[in-house]
Motif scaffolding. Structure first.
Motif, short mmCIF file in Angstrom:
data_model
loop_
_atom_site.label_atom_id
_atom_site.label_comp_id
_atom_site.label_asym_id
_atom_site.label_seq_id
_atom_site.Cartn_x
_atom_site.Cartn_y
_atom_site.Cartn_z
N ILE A 30 0.81 -1.22 0.00
CA ILE A 30 0.00 0.00 0.00
C ILE A 30 0.85 1.27 0.00
O ILE A 30 0.60 2.21 -0.77
CB ILE A 30 -0.96 0.01 1.21
CG1 ILE A 30 -1.84 -1.26 1.20
CG2 ILE A 30 -1.82 1.25 1.20
CD1 ILE A 30 -2.69 -1.41 -0.04
N ASP A 31 1.85 1.33 0.86
CA ASP A 31 2.69 2.54 0.92
C ASP A 31 3.42 2.76 -0.40
O ASP A 31 3.52 3.89 -0.90
CB ASP A 31 3.68 2.43 2.07
CG ASP A 31 3.01 2.54 3.43
OD1 ASP A 31 1.87 3.06 3.49
OD2 ASP A 31 3.60 2.09 4.42
N ALA A 32 3.96 1.68 -0.97
CA ALA A 32 4.66 1.80 -2.24
C ALA A 32 3.70 2.21 -3.35
O ALA A 32 4.04 3.02 -4.23
CB ALA A 32 5.35 0.48 -2.60
N ALA A 33 2.49 1.66 -3.32
CA ALA A 33 1.49 2.02 -4.33
C ALA A 33 1.17 3.50 -4.26
O ALA A 33 1.11 4.19 -5.28
CB ALA A 33 0.22 1.19 -4.13
N ARG A 34 0.97 4.00 -3.04
CA ARG A 34 0.68 5.42 -2.89
C ARG A 34 1.81 6.28 -3.45
O ARG A 34 1.58 7.24 -4.20
CB ARG A 34 0.46 5.77 -1.41
CG ARG A 34 0.11 7.24 -1.18
CD ARG A 34 0.30 7.61 0.29
NE ARG A 34 -0.62 6.89 1.13
CZ ARG A 34 -1.84 7.32 1.44
NH1 ARG A 34 -2.28 8.46 0.96
NH2 ARG A 34 -2.62 6.61 2.23
N THR A 35 3.04 5.94 -3.10
CA THR A 35 4.19 6.72 -3.56
C THR A 35 4.27 6.74 -5.08
O THR A 35 4.45 7.80 -5.70
CB THR A 35 5.49 6.14 -2.98
OG1 THR A 35 5.44 6.22 -1.55
CG2 THR A 35 6.70 6.90 -3.49
N ASN A 36 4.15 5.58 -5.71
CA ASN A 36 4.29 5.52 -7.16
C ASN A 36 3.12 6.20 -7.87
O ASN A 36 3.32 6.88 -8.89
CB ASN A 36 4.41 4.06 -7.62
CG ASN A 36 5.83 3.54 -7.44
OD1 ASN A 36 6.80 4.18 -7.80
ND2 ASN A 36 5.96 2.36 -6.86
N LEU A 37 1.92 6.03 -7.37
CA LEU A 37 0.77 6.66 -8.02
C LEU A 37 0.83 8.18 -7.85
O LEU A 37 0.49 8.92 -8.78
CB LEU A 37 -0.53 6.09 -7.46
CG LEU A 37 -0.79 4.62 -7.84
CD1 LEU A 37 -1.95 4.06 -7.03
CD2 LEU A 37 -1.06 4.48 -9.33
N GLU A 38 1.24 8.64 -6.68
CA GLU A 38 1.41 10.09 -6.50
C GLU A 38 2.48 10.63 -7.44
O GLU A 38 2.33 11.72 -8.00
CB GLU A 38 1.78 10.39 -5.05
CG GLU A 38 0.63 10.25 -4.06
CD GLU A 38 1.05 10.47 -2.63
OE1 GLU A 38 0.17 10.69 -1.78
OE2 GLU A 38 2.26 10.41 -2.34
N THR A 39 3.56 9.86 -7.62
CA THR A 39 4.61 10.28 -8.54
C THR A 39 4.09 10.35 -9.96
O THR A 39 4.37 11.31 -10.70
CB THR A 39 5.80 9.31 -8.46
OG1 THR A 39 6.31 9.29 -7.13
CG2 THR A 39 6.91 9.73 -9.41
#
Length: 894
Positions: A547-556
């Motif tokens: 989840i945390d990685a998904a948030r970071t990549n999608l925000e990027t």
């Protein structure tokens, strides 16, 4: 006679002025300032009409000053008073005349247009009125073309008008029956700096077909051309040559390039002379080291080019092609100077378009292909390049612009590329059957040996088609074909590679999917194509519980939209980011991204992500008790009219979870039952991760008393979640299994199962799922008579729902706590004893729900008891309260 004005794009200013007028308590003056044509007069006229239409308003004095009135003392005051029975005999009587005309206990409006042209005596009278009669409820509103203007030596409050925004531009066009392409709406706003007069002039002067295009070059309005013609120096002068060079060159070119093109010997003198014309600015530079002159506005630049004429402009572009250093800009100048077909130049443009497409800069590639088509002498090659221009617009996510050119493509001879392009448009519009037919036809007629690039492109379109069909294995098969056939670094190869990992995950190979994105990320580190890889990785990580990685990549990926890549990639990134934010409890941020996604959908014409956005929106609205907004979000899905699985699945989930929030579990079951059949042909539905439907359907089946069906549904998915090591999916299965065990009498098994589910969610940050599992756990404990333990667990669920703002379930938690009895205070019980007959907490909960109009089955589902138990409680409630029917019970609670 006043003429009603349509005041477009000035809602804020209208609100400021109307509020100021309604609440004025003493004599005040405010000046509206702004550039000519910005709408000052229209805004003032709107205010006058507003005041005249107000039933409780006082006198309205109105005047529009003309230049010749400045020399006539008192002319402005006489114009203001022409409808009054007051006439000043001499200049000294001006203030007295104003006082007599404005005597009132309610707000008086004095409106003066072009006040900076007024005679000094009248202005002095207005200032005297404001300064010496402060108790009068008078608002004087004037317009002036010069910011910071002082009237009769006095400074007053100022409301500066800037240009209207893109929506205001669209509204002005709409008044003339013109629909602007989204890109043209933004370009027209930029080109005119949002000046309403210039926008309206161009809408009236430019051919209507221009506004449906996304790449048209806009001219200057006739009135700007006339003004520039009067001020433009002769082209043979140093200043004239420099202005011509600045108009021809890109604004990013250094001053040295402009001076070389102009051929001036004394650059500083030429700059000074150019600035004195008012056509050039140096943005406040004070020394030669800082100076970087430029044409003041895009409109003035366009007017300069028109004044120069085609021959001079063409010659200047040819010279510029020899002066500029950047190859792409050199090519731009060659194109601008070439009016007829030029095969060599067309080939150069097509080569550059292919390179820009491979970089993911599809909007730029579309323009290059279109120019290449214009310059291509061979008809068949020209058709190909026109088709590629449309294809590139689609790749950029511009369905609206591409749609305007579709009739041209459809009129061309049938080719594999033509079919693939029309299939692409069908995909983005959500038309699965049409896309399948066109892709099959394209693949049938393409010659793989002679046209490997076209074959690779068709294969890549099959990849996209299977992506939105949620077909993992087929996606991987077509991606492998595209990668094999495409040349190294081609757009088809790159786009197939960045999607392939999702296909691997959906076909049951999550570890291979992770490795795929590791490899892709190493190969594509920057640029617009990197946005695709980052978005795809974030999408995968959301499905794999990272989840945390998904948030970071999608925000990027969302933040990379400005790199010139594809709108459709940004749309997917925004939609999946909103899902992450929903699951983690950042609901306000999720709704902001939903709105951003809807804006992108409207501007691009792409329908694919709309149901995904509405799924998130409807869940948040229903959980927060905003039922009208929730139903509106669900209803919007019907307008998408798409038949792809990526659209149908979130639509069904949205409708089912809206029904669940309303405790209509029969409706939940009816909505989601088709997904079980669909899962047999859509493997992504059987993989744990993105689509949480099994637990929702399983829960509904349990609450409907269909225990065997629930057990049968859950068993396969429990096993799959365990095999994949997917924690959130396993926790959702335990949520539904715990419900099942509690309903079938195995309370000890239910407790173990719920506790396991809570443990699985620990550390994932999925606050919504945590609240959901705790709520079901507490209901199950309460039904088994474990009231003290139930209160503790439901209390945890309540705290989570409160933090989310989920008022729908906060109220349910409160009812559960009240029904359990232990959480009801002695004071509350004492008040209840006075007001109603002695009802048990469970009877009180049943009474509340029945009074709201719920059926016995709905009350049973809400309280997690059987319908027979509800009827038993109702019988006792009627007896205690002396009532005979549900309607009497409802009436007693009003």
């Amino acid at each position: 006679m006043m003429v009603t004005a349509a005041c477009v794009g000035r809602d804020r200013e209208i609100d400021v002025l109307s509020t100021r007028l309604r609440t004025v308590s003493g004599a005040e003056l405010i000046a509206i300032s702004g550039n000519p044509g910005c709408g000052k007069s229209t805004l003032l006229t709107h205010l006058v009409q507003y005041h005249l239409a107000s039933p409780d308003a006082g006198t309205t004095l109105w005047a529009r000053v003309s230049p010749w009135q400045a020399a006539t003392p008192g002319s402005l005051i006489r114009q203001l008073l022409q409808d009054q029975q007051v006439e000043p005999d001499r200049a000294g009587d001006l203030v007295d005349a104003l006082l007599e005309a404005t005597a009132s206990d309610v707000p008086v409006l004095v409106a003066v247009d072009d006040a900076d042209l007024a005679d000094e005596e009248s202005l002095q009278a207005l200032v005297t009125l404001i300064r010496e009669h402060r108790t009068r409820r008078i608002l004087v509103v004037v317009t002036t073309a010069r910011p910071g203007t002082r009237l009769a030596g006095q400074a007053f409050d100022e409301l500066r008008l800037e240009g209207v925004d893109a929506q205001g531009t669209a509204d002005l066009a709409g008044q003339r029956g013109i629909v602007l392409h989204p890109a043209m709406r933004a370009e027209l706003t930029r080109h005119t700096s949002g000046n309403p007069r210039d926008i309206v002039a161009l809408l009236d002067e430019v051919p209507a077909g221009t506004w449906a295009r996304s790449d048209a070059q806009l001219p200057a309005p006739a009135h700007v051309v006339r003004a520039v013609r009067e001020r433009l120096p002769e082209s043979g002068t140093p200043a004239g040559a420099l202005i011509e060079a600045l108009a021809i060159l890109d604004v990013a070119e250094p001053l040295s390039t402009a001076l070389a093109l102009a051929g001036v010997e004394d650059p500083l003198a030429a700059i000074d002379d150019a600035r004195r014309t008012g056509l050039v600015t140096s943005d406040g530079a004070l020394t030669p080291a800082e100076v970087q002159p430029r044409i003041v506005t895009p409109l003035v630049r366009a007017a300069i080019l028109e004044v120069l004429g085609m021959k001079a402009v063409g010659a200047a572009h040819r010279r510029a092609a020899d002066v500029v250093v950047d190859p792409a800009r050199r090519l731009h100048h060659r194109v601008a100077a070439t009016p007829t077909a030029d095969a060599g130049l067309a080939d150069d443009l097509a080569d550059l378009a292919r390179m820009r497409g491979a970089d993911g800069a599809w909007a730029e590639a579309a323009g290059l292909y279109r120019q290449s088509g214009r310059l291509t002498p061979d008809p068949l090659e020209r058709d190909t390049r026109v088709t590629l221009a449309v294809d590139s617009l689609l790749a950029a996510g511009d369905c609206t612009g591409a749609g305007a050119l579709v009739p041209t493509v459809e009129s061309l001879r049938e080719t594999p590329l033509r079919n693939a392009t029309l299939a692409y448009l069908a995909i983005l519009r959500g038309r699965s059957a049409e896309a399948q037919l066109r892709l099959d036809r394209a693949w049938d007629i393409v010659n793989v040996d002679r046209e490997p690039d076209v074959a690779a492109l068709i294969a890549q379109r099959h990849v996209l088609h299977n992506l939105v069909r949620c077909q993992g294995a087929e996606l991987v098969t077509w991606a492998d074909r595209a990668i094999t056939m495409a040349g190294s670094g081609s757009a088809a190869r790159v786009e197939a590679a960045v999607i392939r990992g999702l296909g691997l995950a959906w076909s049951g190979h999550p570890d291979a999917a992770r490795a795929e994105y590791d490899s892709v990320s190493e190969q594509i580190r920057y640029g617009a194509q990197a946005q695709r890889a980052i978005m795809g990785r974030g999408w995968l990580q959301l499905g794999l519980d990272e989840i945390d990685a998904a948030r970071t990549n999608l925000e990027t990926a969302v933040s990379m939209a400005q790199l010139g890549g594809s709108t459709r990639i940004s749309m997917w990134a925004v939609a999946w980011l909103a899902r992450v934010q929903f699951l983690t409890g950042d609901w306000d941020e999720a709704m902001r991204n939903v709105e951003a996604g809807h804006g992108l959908a409207r501007s691009s014409g792409i329908a694919l992500t709309t149901p995904l956005l509405n799924w998130t929106a409807s869940q948040i609205h229903s959980l927060r008790g905003n039922w009208e907004a929730a139903h509106r979000s669900v209803a919007e899905n019907t307008t998408s009219a798409g038949d792809y699985e990526i659209m149908r699945i979130p639509d069904m989930l949205a409708r089912a979870q809206l029904a669940e929030a309303a405790a209509d579990y029969g409706k939940v079951r009816r909505i989601l039952a088709p997904l079980r059949t669909m899962s047999e042909s859509v493997p992504a539905l059987s993989e744990p991760g993105l689509w949480p439907w099994v637990d929702v359907l399983g829960n509904a089946l349990v609450l409907e008393g269909q225990y065997d069906a629930a057990d049968d549904l859950l068993r396969d998915y429990e096993k799959r979640s365990e095999e994949r090591g997917h924690r959130s999916s396993a926790a959702r299965m335990k949520y539904a299994r715990g419900r099942f065990l509690g309903a079938t009498g195995d309370i000890h098994g239910a407790r173990r199962t719920f506790e396991d589910g809570i443990q699985l969610l620990d550390g994932l940050g999925l606050r919504y799922d945590q609240a959901r599992v705790n709520f079901a756990y507490g209901q199950t404990l309460r039904r088994a008579g474990k009231r003290r333990a139930a209160d503790a667990v439901i209390g945890t669920a309540r705290d989570l729902y409160v933090s989310l703002g989920a008022t729908t379930y906060v109220e349910r938690c409160d009812r559960e706590l009240k029904a359990g009895g232990l959480a009801v205070s002695r004071v509350e019980n004492a008040h209840a004893a006075k007001d109603v007959a002695e009802l048990t907490p469970q009877e009180e909960a049943v009474t509340t729900l029945v009074a709201r109009g719920l059926s016995n089955r709905e009350v049973a589902a809400e309280l997690f008891i059987s319908p027979k138990t509800v009827q038993y409680h109702l019988t006792r409630i009627y007896a205690k309260l002396g009532l005979r029917s549900r309607s009497e019970l409802a009436a007693s609670r009003r």
